[in-house]
Design a protein around this motif. Structure first.
Motif, PDB file in Angstrom:
ATOM      1  N   ALA A  23       1.035  -1.076   0.203  1.00  7.46           N
ATOM      2  CA  ALA A  23       0.046  -0.043   0.304  1.00  7.46           C
ATOM      3  C   ALA A  23       0.921   1.316  -0.371  1.00  7.46           C
ATOM      4  O   ALA A  23       1.688   1.101   0.208  1.00  7.46           O
ATOM      5  N   PRO A  24       0.810   2.209  -0.825  1.00  5.88           N
ATOM      6  CA  PRO A  24       1.300   3.805  -0.793  1.00  5.88           C
ATOM      7  C   PRO A  24       1.611   3.995   0.877  1.00  5.88           C
ATOM      8  O   PRO A  24       0.350   4.296   1.290  1.00  5.88           O
ATOM      9  N   THR A  65      -9.200  -6.489   2.024  1.00 10.36           N
ATOM     10  CA  THR A  65      -8.543  -6.224   3.088  1.00 10.36           C
ATOM     11  C   THR A  65      -8.325  -4.001   3.341  1.00 10.36           C
ATOM     12  O   THR A  65      -8.820  -4.006   2.436  1.00 10.36           O
ATOM     13  N   PRO A  66      -9.403  -3.980   4.749  1.00 11.62           N
ATOM     14  CA  PRO A  66      -9.059  -2.685   5.374  1.00 11.62           C
ATOM     15  C   PRO A  66      -7.718  -1.498   4.849  1.00 11.62           C
ATOM     16  O   PRO A  66      -6.655  -2.602   4.843  1.00 11.62           O
ATOM     17  N   CYS A  67      -8.078  -0.447   4.857  1.00  5.18           N
ATOM     18  CA  CYS A  67      -6.528   0.478   4.005  1.00  5.18           C
ATOM     19  C   CYS A  67      -6.196   0.530   5.649  1.00  5.18           C
ATOM     20  O   CYS A  67      -6.644   0.644   6.803  1.00  5.18           O
ATOM     21  N   PHE A  68      -4.797   0.884   5.600  1.00  5.88           N
ATOM     22  CA  PHE A  68      -4.050   1.651   6.942  1.00  5.88           C
ATOM     23  C   PHE A  68      -4.544   2.768   6.530  1.00  5.88           C
ATOM     24  O   PHE A  68      -3.955   3.717   5.390  1.00  5.88           O
ATOM     25  N   LEU A  69      -4.176   3.260   7.637  1.00  2.00           N
ATOM     26  CA  LEU A  69      -3.917   5.025   7.901  1.00  2.00           C
ATOM     27  C   LEU A  69      -2.533   5.558   8.592  1.00  2.00           C
ATOM     28  O   LEU A  69      -2.585   5.031   9.822  1.00  2.00           O
TER      29      LEU A  69
END
Length: 73
Positions: A23-24, A65-69
């Protein structure tokens, strides 16, 4: 004193963790901290072609998949 046991990761879990590092804006260390593991272990999985996922499975995984913050501790 309690003994520390070795944690065993399933191949699918390893692929999921590997995918999360792509993930970016997310570093391998951040992902490793989320799973309470060493970043060196994740780097080892990233180099190993056995845990590489196929592109078709990545599309399905991306939807689930949930996004990471970014989080400041």
């Amino acid at each position: 004193m309690a003994r520390r046991t070795k944690r065993l990761w399933a191949d699918e879990e390893k692929r999921t963790i590997r995918f999360q590092t792509t993930a970016p804006g997310v570093s391998v260390a951040q992902v490793a901290r989320c799973y309470a593991m060493s970043a060196n272990m994740v780097f080892k999985w990233l180099r190993d072609p056995w845990y590489a996922s196929d592109p078709e499975a990545d599309e399905d995984l991306a939807a689930d998949t949930p996004c990471f913050l970014p989080v400041d501790c």
